[in-house]
Write an enzyme that holds these catalytic residues in place. Sequence first.
Site, PDB file in Angstrom:
ATOM      1  N   GLU A   1       1.030  -1.377   0.330  1.00 48.28           N
ATOM      2  CA  GLU A   1       0.020  -0.041  -0.107  1.00 48.28           C
ATOM      3  C   GLU A   1       1.187   1.177   0.093  1.00 48.28           C
ATOM      4  O   GLU A   1       0.198   2.037   0.257  1.00 48.28           O
ATOM      5  CB  GLU A   1      -1.131   0.374   1.295  1.00 48.28           C
ATOM      6  CG  GLU A   1      -0.032   0.532   3.195  1.00 48.28           C
ATOM      7  CD  GLU A   1      -0.071  -1.424   2.791  1.00 48.28           C
ATOM      8  OE1 GLU A   1      -0.143  -2.241   2.686  1.00 48.28           O
ATOM      9  OE2 GLU A   1       0.224  -1.432   4.272  1.00 48.28           O
TER      10      GLU A   1
ATOM     11  N   GLU B   1      -5.643  -1.694  -0.266  1.00 52.69           N
ATOM     12  CA  GLU B   1      -4.682  -1.109  -0.081  1.00 52.69           C
ATOM     13  C   GLU B   1      -5.351  -0.108  -0.483  1.00 52.69           C
ATOM     14  O   GLU B   1      -4.147   1.050   0.233  1.00 52.69           O
ATOM     15  CB  GLU B   1      -4.186  -1.571  -1.669  1.00 52.69           C
ATOM     16  CG  GLU B   1      -3.814  -3.008  -1.758  1.00 52.69           C
ATOM     17  CD  GLU B   1      -2.726  -3.174  -0.336  1.00 52.69           C
ATOM     18  OE1 GLU B   1      -2.191  -2.559   0.286  1.00 52.69           O
ATOM     19  OE2 GLU B   1      -2.699  -4.577  -0.112  1.00 52.69           O
TER      20      GLU B   1
HETATM   21 ZN   LIG Z   1      -3.088  -5.138   3.936  1.00 49.02          ZN
END
Ligand SMILES: [Zn+2]
Length: 1046
Positions: free
Chosen positions: A447, A481
């Site tokens: 992310e 994400e």
């Molecule tokens: Zn995660």
Amino acid sequence: MDNKTVRDAIQIHGTNPQFLIEKILRARIYECKYWKEHCFGLTESSIIEKAYALNSIGGQYGIQKPTDFICLVLKLLQLQPREEIVIKYITGLDETDNNKYLRALGAFYLRLVGKPATIYECLEPLLNDGRKLRKLGSSGYSLIHMDEFIDELLREERVCDVVLPRLVKRYVLEDSGELDPRISTLEELEMDLEKEQKENEDEDDSDRGRSRVEVHEPTKVIKLNAKKLTISKATVTVKDVVHEATSIESEPSEVASFTFAQEIPKGSATLYIEYEGEHNDRMTGFYRSQYKDAGGNAKHMLVTQFEATSARQAFPCWDEPSAKATFSVVLVVPFELTALSNMEAKEMTAVDPSVKTVYFEKTPVMSTYLVAFAVGDFEYIETTTTKLDQPIVCRVYTLPGLVEQGRFALEITPKILEYFTEIFGIPYPLTKLDHIAVPDFDAGAMENWGLITYRTVALLYDENTSAASDKEQVAYTVAHELAHQWFGNLVTMEWWDHLWLNEGFATWVGTLAVDHLFPGWDTWSNFVISEYQQGLSLDSLRSSHPIEVPVADPHEIHQIFDAISYSKGASVIRMLSNWLTVDVFLAGIRRYLKEHEYKNATTDDLWRALSEESKIDVQEFMNTWTRVIGIPLLDVTESDGLVTVEQHRFLSTNDVKPEEDETLWWIPLGVFPKPASIADRNQTLKTRQLSFDAPTQNSDDFYLLNKDFTGVFRTNYPPSAIRRLGKAILDGNSGLGVSERAGLLADQASLATSGHSSVERLLDLIQYYKNEKTFVVWDLLISKLDNITQLFSVNSRIHDAILNFQRKLVDSLVRELGWDFPKDEDFLTSRLRGAIISCAGRSGHEETVKEAKRRFALFMQDGADQDQALHPSTRKTTFEIALSYGGTKEFEQILEFYRRTPKQDQQCMCLLALGYGVHGEEMIQRLFDFSLSEEVRSQDFMYVLSGLSLNIQARKAAWEWIKRNWTLLVDRYTGNMGMLGFCVKIPVNKMANMEVLKDLEEFFADKDTKEFERDLEQAKEGLRIRSKWVARDGSALESWLLEQGY
Ligand SMILES: [Zn+2]
């Protein structure tokens, strides 16, 4: 560059005009081998003139404003136009029509006059204002006209008339100035990636760097994190006085220590570090990922994976989540490559014809593990949010030729960003959001703020060739994400102990977003058979761990990226949100995010915010769920219309000791129908025992605990209650929804494994499901049947009988569903068909096997319409069946398809099928050799292993093979998240043999296991549990099958 090149470019890059122009113009720039002599061969005035003339022809280019086009061309050429040229065109434009853009250009001009600036910087107001430049991406573009335009450009006389951009070679990471005095922060760092351009010069493939750090520490010694960096020099400058480190030492535990002759006084100082790092091939730090271009040549891209502790492998830093700082990244890269980072590029300058410097906007304060760079030959597609106050540009980047497969991820991104903005009450904090598919990637996705990296199969999806399950996986991964962009990135855990808070929450809210976007997918029921089961299963082991677990060093941190943090974490969050109601829960989340934005927080901070919002003591409810290991089992007894439940810790070994059974969980019982004797809305059990009234008198009566399966516990019903529930399921009673039918079965399977129940009782229950028609329930049912087959097939008689049972169970449904996928069929029916064919095929259902073989042969025929021959959702199954019932020919065909397909999801599908279907000593050995060859990416090795673990004929050999290659695997995967653990756990996870356990123990007795200690313990415990189950229930299963006539 000639027109052929232009046309090739058009062919390759198709219909994305902006990208096309960029490609063509860039190509034109590279063509000039001698920059200084030839420059671009065009004057900037001629470019602007051309662009202007072109626009005045009409709107066929999709651009209404000449300035837009001029700006774009200049940007692409990375020119700094001289002021008189700009003035000329500003004054020449129609002011009423172009007011906004003129103002922007005016600002641009002023900045030119005031100080040296680049075009990119000056055009920023334009870029930010309505994103007009991006109009180029819209339709209405004529490629023929583009061709003409390029022809005209090519005919221009070559006059050297541009200002050469200045030479800057560094990227800068700078301090926010608000940090703890303990923390020093990287401010400036030089990196030279020039060598990346030269392929196959591995021996010299390192980056050089130097960094400057702001430090506030009165000390003679400065320590910071560095790993695999060669630091050659470190100085501290305080008020123009330079102190050079007299010694630079690398300490164990990834720390570098600089000692100075004199004490560095308190106050502002600058730490400057020169160091060298390397781009490794191990999917961690700043690493290389290899791929083949259209011509089959090996190429590299560079990308980062810093979570959890690998930023220190790219630059020296205080590499802890709470050491937040701002980062102004500058990358020096080969000219033809694209450089990306967390923020938008604000300036680009050419160093020479082959190298450029890209400066990125300064980030907000953030943690080091979220910093990211990516460099390579990328394509992109883009879109913009439409419902946010500040539009966010969203892009999907891929390697050349793949970008259209990013369309689905791109389409859902703005919708999810808009949804999260709404439920989190805070706008997305950055101005752009990029997704990028990376061919070699350790985890599923990462992310990084504004630049999310993905394993290719987790981002790219092709409607014609990808399975329906992949679509769901992509939607979920993207949502997960994106949730982190707030929860994790904006507010970050204090330390890795609270990792679950990031992951559990993102898993829950990611599911919430998918359910919001695709209500027809029944996402929450799917959650009950996936995340929820994984969390509960792992937490039923003694070798599990509490959700909140103290971790110190990187080895320990890697190991908690597991089903406890993600799946149990998400399950307890779901339980809590249900307990508080989702609306109140989200209000608490908004409060928490607002209070801690750009800072760090702990689990208790979240409970506090939720308590304040709900006026209920959330901490007390949650403590046992996050601080205590394990889950409860509710033992149910009945007596005269009164039902009593009693809670104890559940262990799959069924041998809980009194000292392990002291916890009293707060359990929302979710009894259905709701008993009159329980007043509390949430029916919360806080004591050991509770009795309530429930319908038990008639055979048509039933009651159920854990409505919707939002509670995190298993339920052990008496046989009479199970019979009544079974009957209700058989009758299609609407009181039992998909989650309940699936959840009940999962509970009973788990209790059979542990010995609280038995395999015969489980099979008795399964027979009540013969009218079942939903994908989710079948998906779970099939996995449970598969498990029984895998474990109990100790002789061919039992094996055949179990398969016979399976065949009979699916026979009518597999006929009813057939092999064809009607257009516009609903998502879940498509998935059901895929699952049922798989089950039928694996159990040897004659017609299914025959049809699979026929379709496989059609699919593999030269010139076959493959998409017609085999729907993507049945492809893996068909490959598996064809190989299981076939031989070397099918093996070769699958291998050949693997080598030919450019799509990674198709390759993974092949690896899974090869693992599952391979048989015979020679073929098995060939698969082993192939799996470790360069043809299989090291990240994809896991697919072969997963397939093999389900292959009764090959899994023993697979385990022996893992042992033989252990040194190689350690070398490959040390430092990755979970890959070594996977190699230990997966090959044996369908075995039920005490000898394998002994073997496992002996094999690892003299080995360093700290990287995968938890997985090893879990593998051992699993073997013990399964072996006991088979020993306990094996003969009873055989008699049951015999009695039932299988
Ligand atoms: Zn995660």
